[in-house]
Enzyme design. Sequence first.
Site, PDB file in Angstrom:
ATOM      1  N   HIS A 111      -8.259 -31.611 -32.505  1.00  0.00           N
ATOM      2  CA  HIS A 111      -9.181 -30.535 -32.102  1.00  0.00           C
ATOM      3  C   HIS A 111     -10.113 -31.000 -30.973  1.00  0.00           C
ATOM      4  O   HIS A 111     -11.309 -30.759 -31.013  1.00  0.00           O
ATOM      5  CB  HIS A 111      -9.961 -30.031 -33.305  1.00  0.00           C
ATOM      6  CG  HIS A 111      -9.086 -29.615 -34.453  1.00  0.00           C
ATOM      7  ND1 HIS A 111      -8.210 -28.559 -34.361  1.00  0.00           N
ATOM      8  CD2 HIS A 111      -8.931 -30.130 -35.695  1.00  0.00           C
ATOM      9  CE1 HIS A 111      -7.561 -28.433 -35.521  1.00  0.00           C
ATOM     10  NE2 HIS A 111      -7.965 -29.374 -36.335  1.00  0.00           N
ATOM     11  N   LYS A 156       0.829  -1.205   0.000  1.00  0.00           N
ATOM     12  CA  LYS A 156       0.000   0.000   0.000  1.00  0.00           C
ATOM     13  C   LYS A 156       0.866   1.259   0.000  1.00  0.00           C
ATOM     14  O   LYS A 156       0.529   2.248  -0.652  1.00  0.00           O
ATOM     15  CB  LYS A 156      -0.914  -0.009   1.228  1.00  0.00           C
ATOM     16  CG  LYS A 156      -1.757   1.259   1.369  1.00  0.00           C
ATOM     17  CD  LYS A 156      -2.685   1.192   2.573  1.00  0.00           C
ATOM     18  CE  LYS A 156      -3.507   2.479   2.692  1.00  0.00           C
ATOM     19  NZ  LYS A 156      -4.490   2.420   3.780  1.00  0.00           N
TER      20      LYS A 156
END
Length: 513
Positions: free
Chosen positions: A277, A137
């Site tokens: 696929h 922070k």
Amino acid sequence: MANLALLSVSDKTGLIDFARQLVEEFEFDLISSGGTAKALQSEGLPVTKVSDYTGFPEILGGRVKTLHPRIHGGILGRRDLPEDVAEMETNQIRPIDLVVVNLYPFEQTVAKPDVSLAEAIETIDIGGPTLLRAAAKNYAHLTVLCNPSQYQDYLEELRQNGNQPSTEFRQACAIEVFGHTAAYDHAIASYLIGYKDPVSLPKRFTLSGQQRQSLRYGENPHQPASWYQSGTVPTGWAAATKLQGKELSYNNLVDLEAARRIINEFTDTPAAAILKHTNPCGVALAETLSQAYQKAFNADSISAFGGIVALNQPIDAATAVALKKTFLECVVAPGCEPEAQEILSAKSKLRVLLLPDLQTGAKQTVKAIAGGFLVQAADDAMDNPENWQVVSQKQPTPDQMAELLFAWKVCKHVKSNAIVVTRDRTTLGVGAGQMNRVGAVNIALEQAGENSKNAILASDGFFPFDDSVRTAAKAGIEAIVQPGGSLRDQDSIQAADELGLVMVLTGMRHFLH
């Protein structure tokens, strides 16, 4: 006044060398707690224990060490705000310029098969995340490091910027911290949710992952893509060993996961699956692995070109010779014999992966949609033929039931609408991803051709009309397995009886979208 660094780490990789450079090259003062202080002292490095610095002892068996105003005031104080500076001076709080913290190994602990809930709870870090978040922070005034991989970059920043890392570097480190603590909290919440109720989906679902590899692109070259690892303990594909071959692509990994799921259906008999696929183009069982692969390859040798191969047993020499005969993208197996590895090395671009634990997969599947995502339990339910219902007058033989089960297991992994035709534990025709079931039936039967005679047909969904049953019978199919559930099931059953087919209803659907 010298810069002040707070070091409190669980993972002590690189700690001593880093601390020594801080002290000797940049004249840092060090404060530390617990095991980190002992590690530094044992190497002769000057360090002040947190308890001595704060004047307050570690208590509750070490649960409370750094939660003190002299620590957090030194981290959160804004050096450009006169009020903060005055309060710090009044309370004899020294500014802390560097916070180096990594957390208790919660994920490593809960990954142990015999870990107790009490043991897991004790490895939930409290002070560490608090220190990290406070420092992140206030990155405008100090630097926070949460990973040993950042140590050298920090030292280089000091060298280049006169003992003060750049704002950009401090901000990047802060961003890393918030991602790190978010992932840590996610791991704790996921474990406790799973411990309490391993079946239900939680009211709040979060995703967390660490970038493992930046991929060349996604499904197509214009789509950026990355591979993320869940947790800090590698599992699944992150734990696989790549024996050889090019880097894995996005499409490789998607196909490999589909291959892993399908080969996981077969554990007792040598099995091979070839996918393109994400759809299986050839799946087979046999007495040996090489025979299984050859049967799977022969099922659709055209589609097998450039395919993904999954094997449920270690690759032996005979199988390696067969694999070497055609172009393949990837091969995955639980192991590989030395002779087989030598044979496959001649195909240097072929990706060969070892994944000993083929059975462990994701417990949920996630799909992104606009404004959110969908989560469902993985379709890993094991089908039990004893619960199936034979609805035709003609009863299946034991061999037909075994074939029906094989076909049903394969069909589960074919994109819906899905139809699979098999015989002799080998796929003969696959109709995948069709907009209507009639089209899927026609594709599978056309692919099987004359081999459809006395074969089995599996459908992932029910037949709303009897037309597909009649088409199958005309092609020579002798038995059909399907979930049932249509309002017109009786029409299909009646057609099966009229045409002398076996029909079995599973009562469980396996759509795959």
